[in-house]
Design an enzyme around this catalytic site. Structure first.
Site, mmCIF file in Angstrom:
data_model
loop_
_atom_site.group_PDB
_atom_site.id
_atom_site.type_symbol
_atom_site.label_atom_id
_atom_site.label_comp_id
_atom_site.label_asym_id
_atom_site.label_seq_id
_atom_site.Cartn_x
_atom_site.Cartn_y
_atom_site.Cartn_z
ATOM 1 N N GLU A 257 0.992 -1.135 -0.063
ATOM 2 C CA GLU A 257 0.081 0.124 -0.102
ATOM 3 C C GLU A 257 0.877 1.300 0.097
ATOM 4 O O GLU A 257 0.467 2.308 -0.460
ATOM 5 C CB GLU A 257 -0.917 -0.096 1.251
ATOM 6 C CG GLU A 257 -2.113 -0.796 1.164
ATOM 7 C CD GLU A 257 -1.706 -2.357 1.319
ATOM 8 O OE1 GLU A 257 -2.207 -3.336 0.971
ATOM 9 O OE2 GLU A 257 -0.521 -2.588 1.948
ATOM 10 N N HIS B 87 -10.159 -6.285 8.899
ATOM 11 C CA HIS B 87 -10.801 -6.051 7.644
ATOM 12 C C HIS B 87 -11.959 -5.188 8.013
ATOM 13 O O HIS B 87 -12.932 -4.996 7.194
ATOM 14 C CB HIS B 87 -11.135 -7.253 7.071
ATOM 15 C CG HIS B 87 -10.091 -7.901 6.530
ATOM 16 N ND1 HIS B 87 -9.155 -8.805 7.270
ATOM 17 C CD2 HIS B 87 -9.779 -8.605 5.271
ATOM 18 C CE1 HIS B 87 -8.100 -9.241 6.294
ATOM 19 N NE2 HIS B 87 -8.849 -9.188 5.110
#
Length: 334
Positions: free
Chosen positions: A69, A138
């Protein structure tokens, strides 16, 4: 090829599909727009939001990236400085944190540090929130972390209509945008007007249900819950106005102030923990701006100050109808 049919002015679709159509429109309208992220090409992303776009626009416009990321966002910053409009997808909200340095120290500050000479029009799409049965990391709600950083715009749609238009409006913005997507509402269906956006400015709040006794403010995944709360309160003779904040930075305090001056009470609800959450900022500002109109302290409802729980317990962690309705009752008790 699943192109938009301009002969149809409205369609009924899911939020996921509305986001796909919105990005398709942005890619069509501006050759400088490109998408980048992990598995967004042939796979279409974990939630299939970008499904079909690589086939229609090519791998040079819809780019699969390595699993990193920090590299995704760092590369996007450089591309934006060269005139492109990158749209980054982060697979899950908890995966944003490896890129936190790039977002808060580079993306958010470059425009100001260059005295306005170097815009960085990057849009970062982040599936956000819980209640989908996911594993650890998540189901985060990181909006307050980013809202604390000046230079970032932060939005969160709650309907397919807003999803379709707001993604296009944010991609065309000269500023960097954190675009939070309520993942548990991806399959929510609604009408999408392909010709007219909800508002020309995606950074304004919307009154989605009128009332005159209490203002219930929320955003993203909790908007349908807030509407159910208002309906339940109405059956008890209480009139609740529901405001969908839509933009979390900047916050449209003018709309909130006007509502509270009419109703005299406010409840703020969000999935993120109450401690240090955006609800605290909203409560403080509204107390300052509406002190003489308030008939009760601003009530806040949110997640607990705990790490997000395992999937089997998440229904007890995020606010539901009963917890928000309890806050409404407390506000009316004064």
């Amino acid at each position: 090829m699943n192109q938009l049919d301009d002969s149809e002015s409205t369609l009924r679709t899911t939020m996921a599909k509305a986001l796909n159509l919105g990005m398709r429109r942005a890619l069509t309208d501006d050759p400088k727009v490109l998408l980048m992220g992990e598995d967004i090409g042939s796979l279409g992303g974990v939630y299939r939001i970008t499904e079909g776009l690589k086939g229609d626009f090519g791998a040079h416009r819809v780019r699969d990236t390595p699993l990193g990321e920090a590299g995704i966002v760092g590369t996007a910053v450089g591309m934006a400085m060269r005139g492109y409009r990158p749209v980054c997808e982060i697979q899950f909200d908890g995966f944003t944190f490896p890129a936190f340095n790039q977002i808060t120290t580079q993306l958010a500050k470059m425009h100001a540090r260059s005295d306005g000479d170097v815009p960085v029009p990057v849009t970062i799409r982040i599936p956000s929130g819980g209640v989908i049965g996911s594993v650890e990391h998540h189901s985060e709600s990181p909006e307050a972390l980013f809202a604390h950083t000046a230079g970032l715009r932060i939005v969160m749609p709650s309907t397919p209509q807003d999803a379709y238009w707001m993604i296009q409006q944010c991609i065309s913005s000269p500023d960097p945008v954190i675009f939070l997507e309520p993942k548990r509402r991806y399959w929510l269906k609604g009408e999408v007007d392909l010709l007219r956006p909800t508002t020309e400015d995606p950074f304004t709040a919307q009154v989605v249900r009128e009332g005159d006794q209490l203002t219930l403010v929320t955003w993203g995944p909790l908007v349908p819950v807030a509407m159910a709360v208002a309906e339940a309160a109405a059956q008890d003779g209480k009139s609740v106005e529901v405001v969908d904040l839509r933009s979390l930075s900047p916050i449209d305090f003018d709309t909130l102030e006007a509502s509270v001056n009419r109703t005299g009470r406010m409840v703020v609800a969000h999935e993120a923990p109450v401690f240090g959450g955006l609800g605290a900022e909203i409560a403080a500002r509204i107390t300052d701006r509406c002190f003489y109109s308030l008939e009760a302290p601003v009530q806040r409802v949110g997640g607990y100050h705990l790490p997000y729980p395992p999937a089997g317990m998440e229904e007890n962690y995020v606010p539901d109808l009963d917890r928000i309705l309890d806050a409404v009752e407390r506000a009316f008790a004064y």
